[in-house]
Design a protein around this motif. Structure first.
Motif, PDB file in Angstrom:
ATOM      1  N   SER A  28     -23.340 -30.050  -7.917  1.00 31.72           N
ATOM      2  CA  SER A  28     -23.047 -30.001  -6.483  1.00 31.72           C
ATOM      3  C   SER A  28     -23.887 -28.923  -5.807  1.00 31.72           C
ATOM      4  O   SER A  28     -24.013 -27.809  -6.306  1.00 31.72           O
ATOM      5  N   THR A  29     -24.465 -29.260  -4.666  1.00 34.16           N
ATOM      6  CA  THR A  29     -25.229 -28.283  -3.885  1.00 34.16           C
ATOM      7  C   THR A  29     -24.632 -28.083  -2.495  1.00 34.16           C
ATOM      8  O   THR A  29     -24.954 -27.110  -1.823  1.00 34.16           O
TER       9      THR A  29
ATOM     10  N   ILE B 114     -17.952 -27.623  -1.028  1.00 34.07           N
ATOM     11  CA  ILE B 114     -16.920 -28.503  -1.577  1.00 34.07           C
ATOM     12  C   ILE B 114     -15.640 -28.267  -0.791  1.00 34.07           C
ATOM     13  O   ILE B 114     -14.920 -27.291  -1.005  1.00 34.07           O
TER      14      ILE B 114
ATOM     15  N   LEU C 148     -16.028 -32.474 -10.213  1.00 33.40           N
ATOM     16  CA  LEU C 148     -16.615 -32.536  -8.880  1.00 33.40           C
ATOM     17  C   LEU C 148     -17.636 -31.433  -8.655  1.00 33.40           C
ATOM     18  O   LEU C 148     -18.405 -31.478  -7.700  1.00 33.40           O
TER      19      LEU C 148
ATOM     20  N   TYR D  35     -20.858 -22.525  -7.344  1.00 38.86           N
ATOM     21  CA  TYR D  35     -20.567 -23.647  -6.450  1.00 38.86           C
ATOM     22  C   TYR D  35     -19.781 -23.153  -5.244  1.00 38.86           C
ATOM     23  O   TYR D  35     -19.042 -22.171  -5.319  1.00 38.86           O
TER      24      TYR D  35
ATOM     25  N   TRP E 105     -15.407 -37.628  -3.863  1.00 37.71           N
ATOM     26  CA  TRP E 105     -15.647 -37.624  -5.310  1.00 37.71           C
ATOM     27  C   TRP E 105     -14.574 -38.428  -6.044  1.00 37.71           C
ATOM     28  O   TRP E 105     -14.871 -39.229  -6.925  1.00 37.71           O
TER      29      TRP E 105
ATOM     30  N   ALA F  17     -15.038 -33.558   0.527  1.00 40.64           N
ATOM     31  CA  ALA F  17     -15.865 -33.719  -0.671  1.00 40.64           C
ATOM     32  C   ALA F  17     -15.011 -34.092  -1.876  1.00 40.64           C
ATOM     33  O   ALA F  17     -15.407 -34.922  -2.705  1.00 40.64           O
TER      34      ALA F  17
END
Length: 587
Positions: free
Chosen positions: A412-413, A416, A408, A314, A424, A420
């Motif tokens: 997720s793509t 973050i 979170l 991530y 979330w 973000a």
């Protein structure tokens, strides 16, 4: 701590030391650089030193090193020395290697040691007597218009471990001309520039104990005691499997973990780099509290393993380290809680410590205005863990502590970042977390006490009343820091003992001379009553009196600093027990 001015320092390293002919021939014998390439070779000599050879393209005499950090002065000024008279190294205005006429390459010997006393990448640290773990960023160089070839040569009976892959043969990595151009244009300003040169990785070279494990290898120096080494091994296996189940995805490629023990490490430090390389560094003393040491080892390893997900799979914002460090600390606690290795009382104490450490550094400064990166007046570990607690408090959770559906990161793509995290936590484009993280007018402590009062309890500090040990230590040290800074022109160096400050007098000090032991401040012992000592100091300054210090010798009088310092906190924050129960994390 001492402040050293390096702004005008330019040192040329030209000291010749005895060469290691066999090892250097091994490096040179691994194959020449291709035409037009800069070749950087690394290997380990029989005495355990790291050998580094640079072979530039024809006609290139100067090699500016990529890393411009202040640590380069220590690495290239103290740890690195040339093996012959083919090179000089200028440290200012940027570290640069210059080849002498008639020399086609230059070789250096790096004496490995634990350089940093914090969790930062080590230039070269020993893994037993015949192996070294080094960070490529301290040796990377680039020549415009030319490719870069890294080469790691393990030598007979040894191994090179690069990007998690172990080999008994030389390992090459070629960085193309386009990647070199990207790095030179970036000048180390972003993670992409470091990655382009492969200047962001740990590499292991040498002979050490290697244990094969599912998915990777554990390498250790033989100095770490069996209980902690066993805890490292079991945590690597168990937590990797648990996180894979929780997130439904496994980081690609093999991994390598290198564990070493040294008296230079105060407790333990670790870090991970690209290529799933992990360094675990421990103090080499046998723990007196074995149970506590094993618990800390499991927490430590769980934290580092979590980074393979939050910074590997991530894309957490690397300029906001509280996101990935907070997530790793939070997940480490959840993993320990779930496995029964951290009871509810210790879990709550861990969160209370984070709450108060965070409010000490952030106070009521707006989160939105904090500088980016590490070491900029923030505690990314404590504050990140607090922010994960606040965010999770608004999210539904399943029965188990490691509830990835409430994370979170799950699925997720996108990158973050702080926005973000706020989206979330708030479940949309606005809410309390948006205000806390993104409003430049909103103070951190004020928002914490206003919007999360159902989660956090605040108890005012009063003189004469006992304090938790973690808060007492911070308040005591915070008292002497501004006093010494004012008296010694910002030079600060002292040790906080059980019942006194041991002052390391600096040349600039006007009153604090002779390395005194200070036991009382304004008539009050801060070691017995830190809140009372703070109040006595402020009362003396308000009345226009000097601050009297009681020492083992003659008393001393200090002028009040301007502005008059204040306690870093006025309340102790604690997580309400019912809040943890609501999260499924209570008794």
């Amino acid at each position: 701590m001492k402040k050293v001015d390096l702004s005008g320092w330019r040192r040329v390293v030209a000291r010749a030391i005895p060469a290691a002919p066999v090892a250097l021939l091994a490096l040179a014998g691994a194959g020449p650089a291709s035409a037009g390439e800069l070749l950087i070779e690394q290997g380990v000599a029989a005495d355990g030193t790291l050998l580094v050879r640079y072979t530039p393209p024809d006609g290139v005499r100067e090699l500016p090193l990529f890393n411009r950090s202040s640590a380069m002065a220590t690495v290239w000024g103290e740890m690195v020395a040339p093996v012959d008279r083919c090179a000089t190294v200028a440290l200012k205005p940027r570290p640069t290697i210059t080849l002498a006429e008639g020399c086609a390459s230059v070789a250096f010997r790096v004496t490995p040691r634990v350089l940093s006393r914090s969790a930062t990448y080590e230039p070269a640290f020993p893994v037993g007597p015949t192996a070294v773990m080094g960070y490529t960023g301290y040796y990377a160089a680039a020549v415009p218009g030319h490719a870069l070839r890294w080469r790691w040569t393990p030598g007979e009976g040894a191994h090179a471990v690069v990007a998690g892959r172990i080999s008994s043969q030389s390992v090459d990595r070629v960085i193309g001309v386009d990647e070199v151009a990207l790095a030179l244009k970036d000048e180390g300003g972003t993670a992409a520039g470091w990655s382009a040169l492969a200047a962001n990785e740990y590499v292991f070279v040498g002979k050490a104990d290697v244990t094969a494990m599912p998915g990777g290898v554990l390498i250790h120096d033989g100095a770490l005691d069996a209980p902690r080494l066993g805890a490292v091994r079991s945590t690597l296996e168990g937590v990797t499997q648990r996180l894979a189940r929780a997130y439904g995805v496994v980081p690609a490629g093999p991994w390598a973990v290198v564990a070493a023990a040294s008296p230079a490490v105060p407790n333990f430090h670790g870090d991970v780099t690209a290529g799933r390389m992990m360094s675990l560094r421990f103090n080499d003393a046998t723990p007196k509290d074995v149970e506590g040491a094993l618990r800390q080892t499991r927490l430590f390893v769980s934290h580092e393993l979590t980074h393979w997900w939050d910074t590997g799979i991530y894309r957490t914002d690397q300029d906001r380290p509280w996101i990935h460090e907070g997530h790793a600390d939070w997940m480490a606690g959840l993993l320990m809680r779930e496995s029964g290795q951290l009871d509810a009382e210790r879990w709550r104490e861990r969160l209370d410590i984070a709450l108060n450490n965070c409010q000490i550094v952030r106070g009521d400064k707006p989160s939105a205005t904090l500088p980016t990166g590490f070491g900029r007046g923030d505690d990314p570990y404590a504050c990140g863990q607090v922010l994960m607690l606040l965010a999770q408090s608004a999210r539904p959770r399943a029965g188990s502590p490691v509830d990835a559906a409430a994370s979170l990161l799950r699925d997720s793509t996108a990158p973050i970042d702080a926005e973000a995290v706020a989206r979330w936590a708030d479940g949309g484009p606005a809410g309390a977390m948006h205000t806390l993280l993104l409003d430049p007018r909103q103070g951190f402590r004020g928002a914490l006490l206003r919007d999360w009062s159902d989660l956090i309890d605040a108890t005012p500090l009063k003189p004469g009343e006992p304090l938790p040990a973690y808060a007492q230590g911070r308040l005591v040290s915070a008292l002497m820091r501004p006093l010494m800074a004012a008296d010694c022109d910002d030079a600060i160096s002292f040790w906080t003992q059980a019942d006194h400050f041991r002052i390391d007098s600096q040349p600039a000090c006007r009153v604090l001379r002779g390395n005194p032991n200070v036991r009382r401040v304004a008539g009050v012992s801060p070691f017995d009553d830190p809140v009372g000592a703070w109040q006595a100091l402020r009362a003396a300054c308000a009345a226009g009196r000097p601050i009297e210090l009681t020492t083992d010798g003659e008393p001393m009088s200090l002028a009040c600093p301007a502005p008059v310092p204040d306690m870093p906190i006025h309340e102790i924050l604690r997580v309400r027990p019912q809040a943890l129960a609501r999260l499924g994390l209570g008794p």
